[in-house]
Design an enzyme around this catalytic site. Structure first.
Site, PDB file in Angstrom:
ATOM      1  N   GLY A   1       0.844  -1.345  -0.129  1.00 27.61           N
ATOM      2  CA  GLY A   1       0.104   0.002  -0.079  1.00 27.61           C
ATOM      3  C   GLY A   1       0.667   1.365   0.120  1.00 27.61           C
ATOM      4  O   GLY A   1       2.237   1.197   0.273  1.00 27.61           O
TER       5      GLY A   1
ATOM      6  N   THR B   1       5.654   1.745   6.028  1.00 23.39           N
ATOM      7  CA  THR B   1       4.237   1.185   6.753  1.00 23.39           C
ATOM      8  C   THR B   1       3.524   2.486   7.493  1.00 23.39           C
ATOM      9  O   THR B   1       4.227   2.929   8.354  1.00 23.39           O
ATOM     10  CB  THR B   1       4.398   0.008   7.445  1.00 23.39           C
ATOM     11  OG1 THR B   1       3.045  -0.123   8.058  1.00 23.39           O
ATOM     12  CG2 THR B   1       5.567   0.118   8.492  1.00 23.39           C
TER      13      THR B   1
ATOM     14  N   ASP C   1       1.340   2.189   9.389  1.00 24.44           N
ATOM     15  CA  ASP C   1       0.923   1.490  10.909  1.00 24.44           C
ATOM     16  C   ASP C   1       2.075   1.494  11.719  1.00 24.44           C
ATOM     17  O   ASP C   1       1.908   1.163  12.981  1.00 24.44           O
ATOM     18  CB  ASP C   1       0.671  -0.024  10.597  1.00 24.44           C
ATOM     19  CG  ASP C   1      -0.719  -0.141   9.715  1.00 24.44           C
ATOM     20  OD1 ASP C   1      -1.323   0.731   9.551  1.00 24.44           O
ATOM     21  OD2 ASP C   1      -0.795  -1.273   9.096  1.00 24.44           O
TER      22      ASP C   1
ATOM     23  N   MET D   1      -6.867   3.850   9.028  1.00 22.97           N
ATOM     24  CA  MET D   1      -6.255   2.370   8.730  1.00 22.97           C
ATOM     25  C   MET D   1      -5.466   2.005   9.843  1.00 22.97           C
ATOM     26  O   MET D   1      -4.674   2.483  10.636  1.00 22.97           O
ATOM     27  CB  MET D   1      -5.231   2.696   7.380  1.00 22.97           C
ATOM     28  CG  MET D   1      -5.969   2.982   6.324  1.00 22.97           C
ATOM     29  SD  MET D   1      -4.936   3.009   4.580  1.00 22.97           S
ATOM     30  CE  MET D   1      -6.192   2.775   3.370  1.00 22.97           C
TER      31      MET D   1
ATOM     32  N   ARG E   1      -4.601  -2.449  10.412  1.00 24.64           N
ATOM     33  CA  ARG E   1      -5.250  -3.818  10.467  1.00 24.64           C
ATOM     34  C   ARG E   1      -5.097  -4.501  11.719  1.00 24.64           C
ATOM     35  O   ARG E   1      -6.070  -4.793  12.445  1.00 24.64           O
ATOM     36  CB  ARG E   1      -4.664  -4.799   9.186  1.00 24.64           C
ATOM     37  CG  ARG E   1      -5.136  -5.979   9.164  1.00 24.64           C
ATOM     38  CD  ARG E   1      -4.534  -6.784   8.083  1.00 24.64           C
ATOM     39  NE  ARG E   1      -4.895  -6.158   6.835  1.00 24.64           N
ATOM     40  CZ  ARG E   1      -5.886  -6.572   6.075  1.00 24.64           C
ATOM     41  NH1 ARG E   1      -6.946  -7.345   6.540  1.00 24.64           N
ATOM     42  NH2 ARG E   1      -6.078  -5.960   4.961  1.00 24.64           N
TER      43      ARG E   1
END
Length: 408
Positions: free
Chosen positions: A12, A149, A151, A194, A196
């Protein structure tokens, strides 16, 4: 062997890819201007297809232009190099072909000796597998990865490229969304962020938003209320979510303030949604990596539905900041972080030292070339971080209780 560099961005988007590509090109131009550079289009898809850009003198001279843009100029794709079934389905390889050998042969054909991957744990460790395969077949490929990332969930790297910008952009997105709080009576706003399996981005976005909140001047006498603009709950995958208990607290906020705003990690509580779908006999959609397609099961809408009834909400607004945040141009913090990592990445590649660049949390946060076998994904957000627990206390949310590790 004459050195030839290939660049590849995958997975992504994150607000670092364009800057990192430009930074690598600029650094090589400064240190080794005679080294040929190519850039594979659309990540591993371009590698498999032999589809690439050639970095010309014009590109080298204007590489700094890329610092001002988000996205990736060379393109990304979610292609898992070891998922043969998916590669065959996409037409990237034929049935019966060894995908790792196919990709390795392409690198040999292209004459690549240095591969820079800008991606998450899977992107970088897959490249390491390629390098190992080539080494076993007497062809040396040096792979040096950069950690991308939003995250911030790569072990053992303290800060992934682009994550800080994503949090800042999510907070900026929220400023406009939360202005909708009194467009109707008893409004429930769910800001889906966002993330996960890691709640760092949601927590950091809420933190940056509340920092902006504290800097503003308010006029409650005419309804411009800090309390109404505030965040009233933050839900992350690492913490249990007791909907009944949270709803009881949030109902008091709704009665007193007139609206409720929740910041929600898209992966928070997904196990409950999956269980509900499977019990109903529904198929859970998954991607090439086996991950649940969160955009299709829509966690924000599911949570909004659970809370709306309990809060007697008259208007429900679910807004997702993910694509807005992840496609932004790098902020000042990330620009500096990218520059330092790119410098080490090129130096390491030229001396043929493979690994992923990052501040090593297991080595005093020292900027290092970290061995690929130490790189792992899924680093959880530490819900005991003082800044996080203090933020929850400030908004009246109970101290978080650790949840079982997510597996979606």
């Amino acid at each position: 062997m004459t050195k030839k560099v290939a660049l590849l961005t995958a997975g992504g988007f994150a607000p670092c890819l364009s800057t990192a590509v430009g930074g690598l090109i600029k650094r090589y131009t400064e240190l080794a201007p005679d080294v040929e550079i190519i850039a594979y289009k659309l990540g591993y898809q371009g590698l498999l297809r032999g589809d690439h850009f050639t970095v010309t003198d014009e590109v080298r001279a204007n590489a700094d232009v890329l610092r001002d843009f988000g996205g990736s100029p060379i393109g990304n794709s979610r292609v898992k190099l070891t998922n043969t079934k998916d590669l065959v389905k996409r037409g990237l390889i034929e049935e019966g072909v060894d995908s790792l050998k196919f990709a390795a042969d392409r690198l040999i054909e292209d004459g690549v000796t240095i591969l820079h991957t800008i991606g998450g744990d899977d992107t970088n460790t897959t490249a390491a597998d390629l390098a190992h395969y080539l080494h076993e077949h007497d062809y040396e490929l040096t792979v040096v990865g950069l950690p991308k990332t939003i995250d911030n969930d790569v072990v053992p790297i303290k800060q992934s490229l682009g994550a800080d910008t994503a949090a800042e952009m999510g907070a900026r997105f929220a400023r406009n969304v939360l202005a909708e709080h009194n467009a109707s009576n008893r409004t429930l706003i769910v800001h889906e962020v966002m993330g996960r399996n890691c709640g760092w981005l949601t927590a950091a976005t809420a933190r940056k938003y509340r920092e902006w909140l504290e800097d503003q001047q308010w006029l409650p006498e005419l309804g411009l209320s800090k309390e109404a603009w505030d965040v009233h709950a933050v839900f992350v995958p690492e913490a249990e979510i007791d909907i009944a208990e949270e709803a009881e607290l949030l109902n008091k906020v709704m009665d007193e303030v007139g609206n409720v705003t929740i910041f929600l990690s898209e992966g928070a509580g997904v196990e409950s949604i999956i269980a509900e779908m499977e019990a109903a006999g529904e198929e859970v959609p998954r991607d090439a990596f086996g991950h649940v397609r969160l955009d299709e099961i829509n966690p924000g809408a599911w949570f909004a539905e659970q809370f709306a009834a309990k809060l007697n909400a008259e208007k429900v607004l679910v807004q997702k900041s993910g694509y807005y945040s992840r496609s932004a141009a790098s902020n000042a913090y990330d620009l500096e972080l990218i520059d330092t990592m790119v410098e080490l990445a090129v130096d390491a590649a030229l001396r043929e030292e493979p690994g992923v660049i990052g501040h090593d949390e297991e080595n005093g946060d020292t900027l290092s070339v970290i061995a690929f076998d130490r790189i792992k994904g899924g680093k959880p957000f530490d819900i005991t971080e003082p800044w996080f627990t203090e933020m929850l206390a400030a908004i009246g949310q109970p101290a978080p209780v650790a949840a079982a590790p997510a597996e979606h």
